[in-house]
Design a protein around this motif. Sequence first.
Motif, PDB file in Angstrom:
ATOM      1  N   ASN A  32       0.843  -1.190   0.000  1.00  0.00           N
ATOM      2  CA  ASN A  32       0.000   0.000   0.000  1.00  0.00           C
ATOM      3  C   ASN A  32       0.883   1.246   0.000  1.00  0.00           C
ATOM      4  N   PRO A  33       1.139   1.829  -1.173  1.00  0.00           N
ATOM      5  CA  PRO A  33       2.002   3.016  -1.267  1.00  0.00           C
ATOM      6  C   PRO A  33       1.464   4.229  -0.523  1.00  0.00           C
ATOM      7  N   GLN A  34       0.183   4.213  -0.130  1.00  0.00           N
ATOM      8  CA  GLN A  34      -0.387   5.338   0.587  1.00  0.00           C
ATOM      9  C   GLN A  34      -0.144   5.261   2.093  1.00  0.00           C
ATOM     10  N   LEU A  35       0.527   4.203   2.536  1.00  0.00           N
ATOM     11  CA  LEU A  35       0.921   4.126   3.934  1.00  0.00           C
ATOM     12  C   LEU A  35       1.912   5.256   4.216  1.00  0.00           C
ATOM     13  N   PRO A  36       1.785   5.972   5.338  1.00  0.00           N
ATOM     14  CA  PRO A  36       2.747   7.042   5.644  1.00  0.00           C
ATOM     15  C   PRO A  36       4.184   6.554   5.547  1.00  0.00           C
ATOM     16  N   ALA A  37       5.044   7.366   4.951  1.00  0.00           N
ATOM     17  CA  ALA A  37       6.388   6.928   4.570  1.00  0.00           C
ATOM     18  C   ALA A  37       7.243   6.468   5.739  1.00  0.00           C
ATOM     19  N   ASN A  38       7.004   6.976   6.959  1.00  0.00           N
ATOM     20  CA  ASN A  38       7.876   6.646   8.075  1.00  0.00           C
ATOM     21  C   ASN A  38       7.332   5.532   8.961  1.00  0.00           C
ATOM     22  N   VAL A  39       6.291   4.858   8.524  1.00  0.00           N
ATOM     23  CA  VAL A  39       5.699   3.799   9.344  1.00  0.00           C
ATOM     24  C   VAL A  39       6.560   2.536   9.288  1.00  0.00           C
ATOM     25  N   SER A  40       6.838   1.995  10.457  1.00  0.00           N
ATOM     26  CA  SER A  40       7.578   0.739  10.593  1.00  0.00           C
ATOM     27  C   SER A  40       6.668  -0.295  11.228  1.00  0.00           C
ATOM     28  N   ILE A  41       6.841  -1.564  10.881  1.00  0.00           N
ATOM     29  CA  ILE A  41       5.986  -2.599  11.475  1.00  0.00           C
ATOM     30  C   ILE A  41       6.285  -2.803  12.947  1.00  0.00           C
ATOM     31  N   LEU A  42       7.412  -2.281  13.437  1.00  0.00           N
ATOM     32  CA  LEU A  42       7.715  -2.391  14.863  1.00  0.00           C
ATOM     33  C   LEU A  42       7.320  -1.135  15.621  1.00  0.00           C
ATOM     34  N   SER A  43       6.657  -0.204  14.955  1.00  0.00           N
ATOM     35  CA  SER A  43       6.080   0.954  15.651  1.00  0.00           C
ATOM     36  C   SER A  43       4.598   0.970  15.340  1.00  0.00           C
ATOM     37  N   ARG A 216       8.293  -2.405  -9.263  1.00  0.00           N
ATOM     38  CA  ARG A 216       8.373  -1.053  -9.844  1.00  0.00           C
ATOM     39  C   ARG A 216       7.909   0.007  -8.858  1.00  0.00           C
ATOM     40  N   ALA A 217       8.452  -0.078  -7.642  1.00  0.00           N
ATOM     41  CA  ALA A 217       8.057   0.846  -6.577  1.00  0.00           C
ATOM     42  C   ALA A 217       9.298   1.427  -5.924  1.00  0.00           C
ATOM     43  N   PRO A 218       9.296   2.719  -5.586  1.00  0.00           N
ATOM     44  CA  PRO A 218      10.464   3.321  -4.938  1.00  0.00           C
ATOM     45  C   PRO A 218      10.588   2.885  -3.476  1.00  0.00           C
ATOM     46  N   CYS A 219      11.820   2.879  -2.982  1.00  0.00           N
ATOM     47  CA  CYS A 219      12.081   2.539  -1.582  1.00  0.00           C
ATOM     48  C   CYS A 219      11.744   3.713  -0.666  1.00  0.00           C
ATOM     49  N   ARG A 220      11.363   3.403   0.551  1.00  0.00           N
ATOM     50  CA  ARG A 220      11.246   4.399   1.615  1.00  0.00           C
ATOM     51  C   ARG A 220      12.457   4.231   2.541  1.00  0.00           C
ATOM     52  N   PRO A 221      12.965   5.301   3.132  1.00  0.00           N
ATOM     53  CA  PRO A 221      14.135   5.176   4.009  1.00  0.00           C
ATOM     54  C   PRO A 221      13.961   4.170   5.138  1.00  0.00           C
ATOM     55  N   VAL A 222      12.738   4.041   5.662  1.00  0.00           N
ATOM     56  CA  VAL A 222      12.506   3.132   6.776  1.00  0.00           C
ATOM     57  C   VAL A 222      12.771   1.685   6.393  1.00  0.00           C
ATOM     58  N   GLU A 223      12.721   1.373   5.105  1.00  0.00           N
ATOM     59  CA  GLU A 223      12.912  -0.009   4.658  1.00  0.00           C
ATOM     60  C   GLU A 223      14.362  -0.461   4.737  1.00  0.00           C
TER      61      GLU A 223
END
Length: 311
Positions: A32-43, A216-223
């Motif tokens: 889901n690309p609309q998930l906020p970019a800084n969300v982590s599964i451990l937060s 074909r999706a860009p990375c987020r820094p949190v990844e």
Amino acid sequence: MPRVGLAAPRFAWFHPEKTGTSLGNSLVHIANPQLPANVSILSSCGPRGQRRPCRGTTDRFGQDRYTYARWFPGVFWEKGGDFAKHVAVDDSVFAKWAGSFVGLFRDPARRAVSAYYHKYTGFCRSQQATRGASATCMTLTPYARFIEGQVATLLACKVGRDPATGRRYRRTNLFWCKRPHADALNVALKRLASFSFVGLTDEFDVSVCLLHVMHRAPCRPVELTNERPTDYRQRARAHGEAFQSVDELAQALREKYVDPLDTPLYNMAVRRFEADIREHNVTQSACAQLRCATSATTRYFDSRERLLSGK
């Protein structure tokens, strides 16, 4: 906001212990690309940088703020509410999710070292504190033998009775691994062949890039953050031992013991990973275009280029 107007992938995350919880961040952001970019599964109870205490032990990713039903309907093998659980793949799970499995695989010696220092030694010390001298601790090599075939068994779980012996199979899905059944390796190899994505824990950044190239999706820094690093220097200090890197510890273990089940499974994962790198034309340039390039991807592709050129 839930995913709108985009076809969501299906992900059945095969997640043995000590293979990379951080992969979950890539899966949710690709799903889901609309998930906020800084969300982590451990937060799970708030975005990274805005964490708040969870209300209880059931507050996990998918159950609290970013629910599966709203953000990822039908996307994940949810495993009873936590898609990151170390759950075994039995015949019914495999039949339902065949073609949608994803996962990271790790060199068995390195995984054993990580599990030993991050999991077992702390557990054993707590047993010694409770039971005193009657609680003895294994050293690394016996421990590696104790978890022999853990990944293969997790991927080739059997439910029911062994037709040869009549004994009930022991389902395996947590830390204390039971003995694998006779055909575990063959079943695991066949199931691995059907995975939609195979990455390597020891090439984590390149694996994340490969996954993003495929989707074909860009990375987020949190990844590209290690959510659960093991500090081997601190562990050695706590045990009064001389510090050795994970590479040194793993090599010393290999000289004494090689896992007969997980090693061929890992070798097949390496071949698949390298084939996918070639098939999808994953390069440092491709990683950079998707904002997935790191110093680790640079080292990998530089090393690969030297190998191919014979230098």
